[in-house]
Design a protein around this motif. Structure first.
Motif: not given
Length: 562
Positions: A431-435
């Motif tokens: 997935g998107d590595v984001a907060w």
């Protein structure tokens, strides 16, 4: 009253902590059987997640009013009265505390049952209201809450028994709680695969078990206490002091419990399966904390409460001895969790609805938890040393600071890690590595376990917070008594044994990767190799606890041979 000699003190510590440890060991073994059955019938699905959330909600009452708080506030005052020969006053104090607990828990039970819906809504904002998972959680909270009230009274029994140096019964009593759950869970689980029904069977078993746990301790308490009369009077000698300390410890424990609830809140925002995976990892992580950190701290608290605190050298020696004993038993657990955590998880849980992929996911979270294990267990004894001199305020403040640090660190890293998936095929970014909060599709009520590692972020926050609290406690103990040593007087020797155990763990992993064995056998092989190498090396380099342990085994073998 004369103080025991150094050798006598050490022997007393070993006997007392051994009794506590034996009781906790039996209860924890029963707990592992309970968790293994839960994993087999519920896996990491909806029923398991609802059960984890539901257990957290009423457990607020148990953890705020129960064992840890009573140990810190009640035992020192009660033990002091006993040491002064004032048994009648001690009995009246015990009766007043029991009456106050009964009053408070009755009110909280009513609140928990009546307002189960709104409370669940606050705790699990990521679960849509009206969904099957949400409604099951509300039902489970209503069933579980009255039983938790009985567990608070069981903790009062523990306080009385420990003050009289009756350690084994109070710590083995949870076996009854686990046994009741296991019987109902297995009976219903074998007759139906419907997760809602199985989860409710667990809850009703917990209520029955709570009554049994309280019931097996009560006769012993009644035999030991004189002048025991239930009351809610603050005029009974010692009650105001206990209530004052109680409030301070509750403040600290409240912070810790708030963190536990925030864990549930934020875990509900992660991909499906996070809360269940966290719960399974926490059960294993808490095992050595209970067996060793709690056992030694509980055994030491009555003694630390009655020692001559002006004799700083003797107090520091007592603390150091305890820290060394804690480290000896906890370090191999740390090695096992960090290096072969997935094999440990597979041994305990991997059967029925608990898959190999789930073992890898939970094992990764357990490995991260293991980084803070030594700090958490050592902090228990440092807290007891401060409780022994009546200082409950400082540990409470440090507990709150630990919570803040744990949450800040955990929340900062958990969302990026929720893009990482752990399976038997390896760890990969999916997935998107984001907060950001997990997509709604991954949080849906019927979403399967996504096998993500967002929960490892919360585990990392807990590890960092544990070391932060240990540093604060160690500094305070140095000011009050003098410098203490992490790992006690034989820390360097324990490190050598730990390095040998780490090599054994890596060898065990290489071995199971080349030989196709059952998951349970692989885990037992790894644990056996790590443990045996650690103990043998520790004995060879002169760690007293290793010599004591192997000596007992040798004597047992000799008796069997004769």
């Amino acid at each position: 009253m004369s103080e025991p000699s150094g050798d006598a003190s050490g022997n007393d510590l070993r006997r007392s902590s051994a009794l506590v440890g034996a009781g906790i060991l039996l209860s924890r073994v029963a707990g592992l059987v309970r968790e293994s059955a839960t994993a087999a019938f519920l896996g990491t699905g909806i029923g398991a997640e609802a059960l984890r959330a539901a257990l957290r909600i009423p457990n607020l009452m148990q953890n705020l009013l129960g064992e840890g708080v009573l140990s810190a506030s009640f035992i020192p005052a009660y033990s002091k009265l006993l040491a002064e020969g004032r048994r009648e006053d001690a009995g009246r104090l015990a009766g007043a505390i029991a009456g106050l607990l009964l009053l408070v828990t009755s009110v909280l039970v009513v609140v928990g049952v009546v307002f189960a819906g709104p409370i669940t809504r606050v705790i699990t904002p990521g679960w849509p209201e009206g969904s099957a998972r949400f409604e099951l959680t509300v039902t489970l909270v209503r069933i579980l809450t009255p039983g938790v009230g009985l567990l608070v009274l069981s903790a009062w029994c523990l306080g009385v028994l420990n003050s009289h140096r009756r350690f084994f019964l109070s710590y083995v009593a949870p076996v009854a709680w686990n046994a009741a759950i296991i019987v109902l869970l297995v009976s219903v689980g074998l007759s139906t695969s419907e997760q809602f029904t199985v989860a409710q069977a667990f809850a009703w078993g917990a209520v029955l078990g709570s009554a049994l746990q309280f019931g097996v301790q009560l006769p012993g308490v009644l035999r030991l206490t004189r002048g025991l009369r239930l009351s809610t009077s603050l005029a009974v000698p010692g009650v105001r002091a206990v209530v004052s300390r109680f409030g301070q410890v509750v403040a600290g424990r409240g912070g810790v419990q708030l963190a536990a609830y925030v864990d549930v809140v934020v875990a509900s925002l992660l991909a499906g399966g996070a809360l269940a995976a966290l719960g399974y990892a926490q059960v294993l992580y808490l095992l050595p904390i209970s067996l060793f950190g709690m056992a030694i701290a509980a055994a030491e608290l009555p003694t630390l409460s009655t020692l001559d605190h002006e004799d700083r050298r003797r107090v520091v020696e007592r603390i150091d001895t305890g820290l060394g004993r804690v480290a000896f038993f906890v370090v191999p657990s740390t090695v096992a969790f960090v290096l072969v955590g997935d094999l440990v998880v597979a041994t305990v849980y991997q059967r029925g609805n608990f898959s190999e992929d789930a073992s890898v996911q939970v094992g990764a979270i357990l490995a991260v938890y293991g980084l803070g294990l030594l700090a958490s267990t050592s902090s228990r004894l440092l807290q007891s040393s401060l409780y022994g001199v009546g200082d409950t305020r400082t540990p409470a403040i440090y507990a709150v600071l630990r919570v803040v640090v744990s949450l800040l660190v955990g929340i900062a890293v958990m969302f990026p890690l929720d893009a990482v998936q752990a399976t038997s095929q390896g760890i990969s970014v999916v997935g998107d590595v984001a907060w950001q909060v997990a997509p709604e599709a991954l949080r849906a009520a019927d979403a399967p376990n996504a096998l993500r590692l967002g929960g490892a972020g919360l585990a990392f926050g807990a590890a960092v917070g544990a070391w932060f609290e240990w540093l604060l406690l160690r500094t305070r103990v140095r000011i009050v008594f003098g410098p203490t040593r992490l790992g006690g007087p034989h820390a360097r020797r324990i490190v050598l044994a730990a390095l040998a155990a780490a090599v054994a763990a890596l060898a065990a992993r290489a071995l199971v990767e080349t030989i196709d064995l059952h998951a349970t056998i692989e885990g037992l092989l790894a644990l056996g190799l790590v443990g045996s190498v650690y103990v043998l090396v520790a004995r060879a380099v002169g760690v007293p606890e290793a010599r004591e342990l192997t000596g007992r085994l040798e004597r047992l073998v000799d008796r069997r041979a004769k």
